[in-house]
Design an enzyme around this catalytic site. Sequence first.
Site, PDB file in Angstrom:
ATOM      1  N   HIS A 112       0.728  -1.203  -0.057  1.00 33.05           N
ATOM      2  CA  HIS A 112       0.041   0.011  -0.018  1.00 33.05           C
ATOM      3  C   HIS A 112       0.782   1.219   0.149  1.00 33.05           C
ATOM      4  O   HIS A 112       0.479   2.200   0.577  1.00 33.05           O
ATOM      5  CB  HIS A 112      -1.038   0.076   1.145  1.00 33.05           C
ATOM      6  CG  HIS A 112      -2.044  -1.168   1.420  1.00 33.05           C
ATOM      7  ND1 HIS A 112      -3.230  -0.978   0.617  1.00 33.05           N
ATOM      8  CD2 HIS A 112      -1.970  -2.366   1.649  1.00 33.05           C
ATOM      9  CE1 HIS A 112      -3.842  -2.126   0.707  1.00 33.05           C
ATOM     10  NE2 HIS A 112      -2.888  -2.904   1.274  1.00 33.05           N
TER      11      HIS A 112
ATOM     12  N   TYR B 138       0.651  -4.168  11.811  1.00 32.73           N
ATOM     13  CA  TYR B 138       0.615  -2.532  11.468  1.00 32.73           C
ATOM     14  C   TYR B 138       1.283  -1.632  12.490  1.00 32.73           C
ATOM     15  O   TYR B 138       1.914  -1.033  12.088  1.00 32.73           O
ATOM     16  CB  TYR B 138      -1.036  -2.567  11.314  1.00 32.73           C
ATOM     17  CG  TYR B 138      -1.525  -2.618  10.178  1.00 32.73           C
ATOM     18  CD1 TYR B 138      -1.621  -3.884   9.844  1.00 32.73           C
ATOM     19  CD2 TYR B 138      -1.791  -1.748   9.109  1.00 32.73           C
ATOM     20  CE1 TYR B 138      -2.040  -4.526   8.505  1.00 32.73           C
ATOM     21  CE2 TYR B 138      -2.367  -2.250   7.707  1.00 32.73           C
ATOM     22  CZ  TYR B 138      -2.326  -3.647   7.596  1.00 32.73           C
ATOM     23  OH  TYR B 138      -2.843  -3.925   6.538  1.00 32.73           O
TER      24      TYR B 138
ATOM     25  N   ASN C 277     -10.183  -2.973   2.268  1.00 28.07           N
ATOM     26  CA  ASN C 277     -10.073  -3.061   0.977  1.00 28.07           C
ATOM     27  C   ASN C 277     -11.136  -2.907   0.280  1.00 28.07           C
ATOM     28  O   ASN C 277     -12.221  -2.803   0.736  1.00 28.07           O
ATOM     29  CB  ASN C 277      -9.413  -4.408   0.834  1.00 28.07           C
ATOM     30  CG  ASN C 277      -7.848  -4.675   0.903  1.00 28.07           C
ATOM     31  OD1 ASN C 277      -7.270  -3.712   1.019  1.00 28.07           O
ATOM     32  ND2 ASN C 277      -7.519  -5.761   1.247  1.00 28.07           N
TER      33      ASN C 277
END
Length: 498
Positions: free
Chosen positions: A57, A340, A130
């Site tokens: 990303h 993350y 997404n």
Amino acid sequence: MTDQENPITTTDAGIPAASDEYSLSVGADGPLLLQDHYVIQKMAQFNRERVPERVVHAKGSGAFGYFEVTANATPWTKAAFLNTVGKRTPVLARFSTVAGEQGSADTARDPRGFALKFYTEEGNYDLVGNNTPIFFVRDPSKFSDFIHSQKRMPDTDMRSNNAQWDFWSLSPESLHQVAFLMSDRGTPKTYRNMNGYGSHTFMWINAQGEKFWVKYHFKTEQGIENFTDADAKTMMAEDPDYHRRDLRTAIENKNFPTWRLEMQIMPFKDAATYRYNPFDLTKVWPHSDYPPVTIGRLVLDRNPENFFAEIEQASFEPANMVPGIGPSPDKMLLGRLFSYPDAHRYRIGTNYLQLPVNQPHVEVHSYNKDGAMRSQHSGNQPVYAPNSYGGPKADPEHYTDPSWATSGELLRSAYTLHAEDNDFVQAGNFYRHTLSAIDKDHLVNTIVGHMSQGVDRFVQERALKNWYQVDSELGTRLASGLGLAPVLTATGREKQNQ
Ligand code: NDP
């Protein structure tokens, strides 16, 4: 201010700089001097302008806006930002491609990231989804392998269709998502014209402590629009920043994009006996089983003032869940809860949550301290708990840890199969029932085109076997497009699912 109303240039320490254009030397042709601190600072800072781009990303765009509750969600969740119809919560959204680097073209065939940060009164809630309701793999152990197969190869530093199909054909759970990717939804026309999905299953808990399993669907109110494969490729050359430009321009022109939040809500008990494993990220819950319920609306109405500060450094993390919202046994989600924040500590630094874009809009009272670049602190607050001097106290009444029953055994296994589970059935339903005749033609042409570029014959054959199991007509059409003999037939299981 000078006569021209321009501010005076300063060093980063605020000291007036001597010149914007000339370094300090001994005579006009002489050596440069170390005491020219401003020029040295300019050169040093320039060398440090980048933070590592995201491994996935990397290319994206974002905007600010708000989420507004439009229907009563309190029967299912006690999350404060969802507790009153009409309540608005500030939001940051970031959209992105997955595989390309920062300078890559926006219209490449790829899933799109759809990441949201809600700055709620109970802290930040991040929903990092997404534009597809499903994903390629269902176990985080395979995530880095999957991404390695999609990105540049170690020897050539080029991407490889062979690696992609090798991985996919050996991972049949990816078929459903590959079918999406190779359909025209793999090339959305703009960020505004695509849906966003939380993709995972999450838990909601209401004020009475009742638990539900839920899925989020942000449905575009601009309508779905996609590029054909050919138009997407043309646009890659014409305007690599097409999606970024479109989002920015739309908001500049006050043409604010909006999405309707629809939830699928499953009673907690249903999960055990549902016909599909409801925590498998490669599966949807058919709408006929759990009809979507509209609860709110997302509006994006403000562009970032500074892209680097507000979008490149924006840090979304699925682990940021407010009371009333929790994880589920979805293994990919559980893996992402770790990965993350770990990525942000590496990319941005220990105190990434203190940057204005990542800061919650509520006060922070934690016992964490120090670390590189910390700017906010709690003064003389006790730095340990328990303490006798008025430090913050956790409130277990307010925060119930979301939980579910497990066997307690340590094991490595695939998901429990439910009555109608296999890797082919939903990809087959997508092909047979969701795609129009034109969509099917585009899907077949795109897969054939992609598999014809440098993919080994044995990999093509293995992939084809999988496609046959998805749908025999699809398999036959692909075989014919690839010049392979249609020797395979549908399995009994596949026929049963048609
Ligand atoms: P439904 O017909 O009830 O729902 C299908 C969904 O697919 C709708 O949300 C529709 O909404 C979306 N859709 C329509 N055309 C396309 C397309 N060309 N590509 C991708 N999505 C499309 O069927 P089911 O719920 O039984 O699902 C059947 C299949 O549809 C699934 O196997 C899955 O592949 C796909 N799908 C299912 C979703 C779900 O959450 N149940 C969500 C999205 C797709 P919209 O056009 O607004 O996106």
